[in-house]
Design a protein around this motif. Structure first.
Motif, mmCIF file in Angstrom:
data_model
loop_
_atom_site.group_PDB
_atom_site.id
_atom_site.type_symbol
_atom_site.label_atom_id
_atom_site.label_comp_id
_atom_site.label_asym_id
_atom_site.label_seq_id
_atom_site.Cartn_x
_atom_site.Cartn_y
_atom_site.Cartn_z
ATOM 1 N N GLU A 264 0.839 -1.203 0.000
ATOM 2 C CA GLU A 264 0.000 0.000 0.000
ATOM 3 C C GLU A 264 0.875 1.254 0.000
ATOM 4 O O GLU A 264 0.575 2.246 -0.663
ATOM 5 C CB GLU A 264 -0.927 -0.020 1.206
ATOM 6 N N VAL B 199 -5.945 -10.609 -3.751
ATOM 7 C CA VAL B 199 -5.325 -9.823 -2.681
ATOM 8 C C VAL B 199 -4.967 -8.419 -3.154
ATOM 9 O O VAL B 199 -5.231 -7.429 -2.469
ATOM 10 C CB VAL B 199 -4.065 -10.539 -2.145
ATOM 11 N N TYR C 175 -6.165 -6.572 -5.608
ATOM 12 C CA TYR C 175 -7.279 -5.710 -5.996
ATOM 13 C C TYR C 175 -8.505 -5.871 -5.106
ATOM 14 O O TYR C 175 -9.546 -5.272 -5.380
ATOM 15 C CB TYR C 175 -7.639 -5.977 -7.461
ATOM 16 N N ARG C 176 -8.350 -6.695 -4.035
ATOM 17 C CA ARG C 176 -9.450 -6.906 -3.083
ATOM 18 C C ARG C 176 -10.748 -7.265 -3.818
ATOM 19 O O ARG C 176 -11.799 -6.700 -3.569
ATOM 20 C CB ARG C 176 -9.657 -5.661 -2.220
ATOM 21 N N THR C 177 -10.634 -8.202 -4.747
ATOM 22 C CA THR C 177 -11.790 -8.593 -5.545
ATOM 23 C C THR C 177 -12.002 -10.098 -5.479
ATOM 24 O O THR C 177 -11.035 -10.873 -5.501
ATOM 25 C CB THR C 177 -11.624 -8.163 -7.007
ATOM 26 N N GLN C 178 -13.252 -10.487 -5.398
ATOM 27 C CA GLN C 178 -13.603 -11.895 -5.363
ATOM 28 C C GLN C 178 -13.725 -12.476 -6.766
ATOM 29 O O GLN C 178 -13.636 -13.669 -6.969
ATOM 30 C CB GLN C 178 -14.933 -12.058 -4.614
ATOM 31 N N LYS D 51 -12.228 -14.943 2.038
ATOM 32 C CA LYS D 51 -11.929 -14.428 3.383
ATOM 33 C C LYS D 51 -10.593 -14.969 3.883
ATOM 34 O O LYS D 51 -9.804 -14.248 4.500
ATOM 35 C CB LYS D 51 -13.042 -14.815 4.354
ATOM 36 N N LEU E 190 -7.523 -13.305 2.002
ATOM 37 C CA LEU E 190 -7.324 -11.912 2.414
ATOM 38 C C LEU E 190 -6.749 -11.832 3.821
ATOM 39 O O LEU E 190 -6.005 -10.904 4.150
ATOM 40 C CB LEU E 190 -8.638 -11.127 2.354
#
Length: 219
Positions: A7, A81, A83-86, A184, A187
């Motif tokens: 980040e 991870v 792009y925090r996308t499922q 979950k 992540l």
């Protein structure tokens, strides 16, 4: 490199920083200590143990194995991870998907294209059961053992394998959706690895396993 560091790199918005982010991929911590078979097997179930953990892998289509299965998992993990996308895009053709995994496309029967689709199918039908064992010693010296089972699949089957194959064949965007449970988990428990290192080891499942295990232990 941990997610916090990534980040920070993204905030810098420099070319060098973005290059470092692109080189990072992720493995689920449990898959760093519990490995898939390294070679073809006729077994439909594999149970491996690690201190206080046990993982059962079951697949009616035959267990996924080898480097390709491992790198497919690494790829979808990394996209989820980063792009925090499922929902993870795998390409609009089998050629693009194979190249995303770091391989050179081969259209011959039994070639790398067929092998990638075969491993993807096996992973779609694989069930994982992670057993966590907690041991607590009371003041009287009694050992209390608590066992928790987490059952999950990598992919949500609302998007079927047939739909994905059809999209890859018709130059439509093909996507896989991670299951709620696995999304979950990845992540919460990602282990950062170097994608360049992974690509250099892709022909050796043993090297991939050792690298992931050492990275997990080092972190």
């Amino acid at each position: 490199m941990y997610p916090e560091r990534i980040e920070a790199l993204l905030v810098e918005e420099t070319y060098e920083a973005l290059e470092q982010v692109d080189d990072i991929c992720y493995q689920y911590s449990t898959f760093c200590t519990h490995m898939l078979p390294q070679s073809p097997t006729t077994k439909n179930e594999l149970i491996t143990e690690y201190p206080n953990h046990k993982l059962s892998i079951e697949c009616v289509k035959g267990l996924p194995y080898g480097g390709i299965a491992r790198i497919i998992i690494l790829y979808v993990n990394s996209m989820a991870v980063k792009y925090r996308t499922q929902e993870v895009e795998i390409g609009n053709s089998i050629k693009e998907f194979v190249e995303k995994l770091g391989y050179k496309p081969n259209y011959q029967e039994g070639g790398i294209n067929d092998q990638v689709l075969q491993m993807l199918e096996k992973l779609f039908h694989t069930t994982f059961v992670l057993t966590k064992i907690d041991r607590t010693i009371t003041g009287d010296g009694e050992v209390i053992v608590e066992q928790k089972d987490l059952r999950f699949h990598l992919f949500d089957t609302k998007v079927t394998l047939d739909q994905i194959r059809n999209n890859l064949k018709t130059n439509s965007i093909a996507r896989v959706t991670l299951s709620d449970g696995y999304f979950k988990e990845i992540l919460t428990h990602p282990v950062p690895l170097s994608f360049e290192a992974i690509k250099s080891m892709k022909k050796s499942p043993l090297a991939l396993d050792l690298y992931a295990f050492i990275a997990y232990r080092a972190n």
